[in-house]
Design an enzyme around this catalytic site. Structure first.
Site, PDB file in Angstrom:
ATOM      1  N   ASP A 101      49.544  26.548  18.741  1.00 41.09           N
ATOM      2  CA  ASP A 101      48.448  27.499  18.876  1.00 41.09           C
ATOM      3  C   ASP A 101      47.789  27.653  17.496  1.00 41.09           C
ATOM      4  O   ASP A 101      48.418  27.354  16.470  1.00 41.09           O
ATOM      5  CB  ASP A 101      48.995  28.846  19.364  1.00 41.09           C
ATOM      6  CG  ASP A 101      47.952  29.936  19.305  1.00 41.09           C
ATOM      7  OD1 ASP A 101      46.865  29.747  19.876  1.00 41.09           O
ATOM      8  OD2 ASP A 101      48.205  30.982  18.655  1.00 41.09           O
ATOM      9  N   TYR A 120      45.176  30.573  16.415  1.00 47.29           N
ATOM     10  CA  TYR A 120      44.870  31.912  15.886  1.00 47.29           C
ATOM     11  C   TYR A 120      46.122  32.772  15.823  1.00 47.29           C
ATOM     12  O   TYR A 120      46.709  33.099  16.851  1.00 47.29           O
ATOM     13  CB  TYR A 120      43.776  32.579  16.722  1.00 47.29           C
ATOM     14  CG  TYR A 120      42.490  31.787  16.629  1.00 47.29           C
ATOM     15  CD1 TYR A 120      41.767  31.762  15.441  1.00 47.29           C
ATOM     16  CD2 TYR A 120      42.026  31.017  17.698  1.00 47.29           C
ATOM     17  CE1 TYR A 120      40.611  30.997  15.322  1.00 47.29           C
ATOM     18  CE2 TYR A 120      40.865  30.261  17.594  1.00 47.29           C
ATOM     19  CZ  TYR A 120      40.172  30.260  16.400  1.00 47.29           C
ATOM     20  OH  TYR A 120      39.031  29.500  16.278  1.00 47.29           O
ATOM     21  N   ARG A 124      40.183  41.787  17.012  1.00 47.09           N
ATOM     22  CA  ARG A 124      41.150  40.825  17.552  1.00 47.09           C
ATOM     23  C   ARG A 124      41.624  41.247  18.953  1.00 47.09           C
ATOM     24  O   ARG A 124      41.714  40.430  19.864  1.00 47.09           O
ATOM     25  CB  ARG A 124      42.353  40.715  16.605  1.00 47.09           C
ATOM     26  CG  ARG A 124      43.542  39.929  17.119  1.00 47.09           C
ATOM     27  CD  ARG A 124      43.224  38.471  17.360  1.00 47.09           C
ATOM     28  NE  ARG A 124      44.422  37.703  17.726  1.00 47.09           N
ATOM     29  CZ  ARG A 124      44.400  36.496  18.240  1.00 47.09           C
ATOM     30  NH1 ARG A 124      43.254  35.886  18.466  1.00 47.09           N
ATOM     31  NH2 ARG A 124      45.517  35.857  18.533  1.00 47.09           N
ATOM     32  N   SER A 153      44.241  25.321  21.706  1.00 50.28           N
ATOM     33  CA  SER A 153      43.688  26.651  21.437  1.00 50.28           C
ATOM     34  C   SER A 153      42.673  27.100  22.483  1.00 50.28           C
ATOM     35  O   SER A 153      41.995  26.285  23.108  1.00 50.28           O
ATOM     36  CB  SER A 153      42.997  26.609  20.060  1.00 50.28           C
ATOM     37  OG  SER A 153      42.313  27.798  19.798  1.00 50.28           O
ATOM     38  N   ASN A 154      42.565  28.429  22.611  1.00 55.02           N
ATOM     39  CA  ASN A 154      41.467  29.017  23.388  1.00 55.02           C
ATOM     40  C   ASN A 154      40.127  28.841  22.677  1.00 55.02           C
ATOM     41  O   ASN A 154      39.070  28.967  23.291  1.00 55.02           O
ATOM     42  CB  ASN A 154      41.723  30.519  23.614  1.00 55.02           C
ATOM     43  CG  ASN A 154      42.525  30.795  24.880  1.00 55.02           C
ATOM     44  OD1 ASN A 154      42.636  29.940  25.757  1.00 55.02           O
ATOM     45  ND2 ASN A 154      43.085  31.995  24.978  1.00 55.02           N
TER      46      ASN A 154
END
Lengths: 221, 221
Positions: A11, A13, A42, A117-118
């Site tokens: 991942d 972030y 966030r 990742s998103n």
């Protein structure tokens, strides 16, 4: 429990990069509010990605990140002009990597290394290029290619499609508890990087390993 | 914009009943921590329902509520024994309704009135029966009947299936911004009950009306 795996999937972030490294830019734009802004930003960024996935209203993570910033500024009653928005979004494209990242990647250079990742490519590429991380990662996989955010099972499937490996060949590494739950539920081995002594969410799913930083994942080599 | 609609469909938690009315019981169990416990508990309850829906790991809202309580107690480093858990969960089955609820329902007695909640029947029925609200509501609709949490489009579809009305015949009423976004995205008219001067989420979807309490929905009669 620990074994040797073929692919290390990271991942981004909170895992490779510190999302709270934008705090300095937040504080410069809005003195006295940097810490709070950074935290709500966030939290809302994640919440909006979940809600958009649930409602079936996907937008890229960059757009979601901008929406979350706008909400946060309204919430804190500070005025976000175009210049400040640009500065803060740019700060998100130049997050600081955690100090051990480079050394860990180097020691895994005989393995398949991937980012998953998103984040959309317009967010990931500046980040990866800025630190020349591209040399380490064979694959930069964005959910934007299928437009489904983690933690849906279909999103994690994208990793298998790209890497051409089986679930049990993957160690998935994340600092985010919801991401660990999603990845473990899907069938990956999981290492939760718990840098700040958090507790795991009560989702009935537990990581295979809990480490305080990335160096400990090397035992899966 | 305001028109006459056939069906008034109410969310439960935060809309008809004050979820923070459990604070007293929280404070009795854990002196000095009631307010914080109550807040994190609610936040995690929602988060877990979203995450379970995303991961495809549905459990009833009662189970999710218990999981969220367990997380919260661990997080606050307080010990939740069986007796305290029972007391707090029971408090959730006897939340306090907002003061205007009864009068508003009475004035809508020629309309189709329904409850539509993420709560499972083992949570909704004690609540509705305790205050004899059953006499006002023709339908108590739980997502548990289809095992999909709001705000998925399929969950709101359940309302149409049960009430045998069209989307544009429904005013959906909720205090929860994510629920308003989901319902509006699905095609209902929406009234956001904003009791505490919150701001709407930046999801690109806006309620038809914003009211400070339920009495104002009467203009849709």
């Amino acid at each position: 429990m620990v074994r040797s795996v073929e692919a290390f999937v990271f991942d981004v972030y909170g895992t490779l990069f510190d999302v709270y490294s934008v705090q300095k830019a937040c504080e410069e734009c809005f003195p006295g509010k940097g810490e709070e802004l950074c935290k709500i930003w966030r939290q809302k960024q994640l919440e909006y990605s979940f809600l958009r996935q649930l409602m079936g209203r996907y937008r890229t993570f960059l757009e979601v990140t901008k929406d979350a910033l706008r909400y946060t500024c309204k919430k804190l009653r500070v005025s976000l002009d175009n210049k400040k928005e640009e500065k803060l979004i740019n700060a998100y494209l130049q997050l600081t990597p955690y100090k051990e990242v480079q050394q860990v990647l180097k020691e895994l250079d005989n393995k398949t290394l991937a980012i998953f990742s998103n984040g959309s490519r317009d967010m990931l590429e500046p980040l990866v290029n800025h630190y020349e991380f591209g040399q380490w990662f064979h694959h930069v996989i964005s959910v934007d290619d299928m437009k489904q955010f983690k933690p849906t099972p279909a999103s994690y499937m994208l990793v298998l499609d790209r890497l051409k490996v089986n679930r049990e060949d993957v160690l998935f590494i994340s600092s985010n508890t919801w991401d660990i739950a999603g990845a473990k539920s899907f069938g990956f081995y999981t290492a939760w990087i718990n840098r700040t002594g958090e507790i795991m969410d009560e989702l009935g799913i537990w990581p295979d390993c809990i480490y305080s930083d990335l160096t400990e994942i090397l035992e899966w080599k």
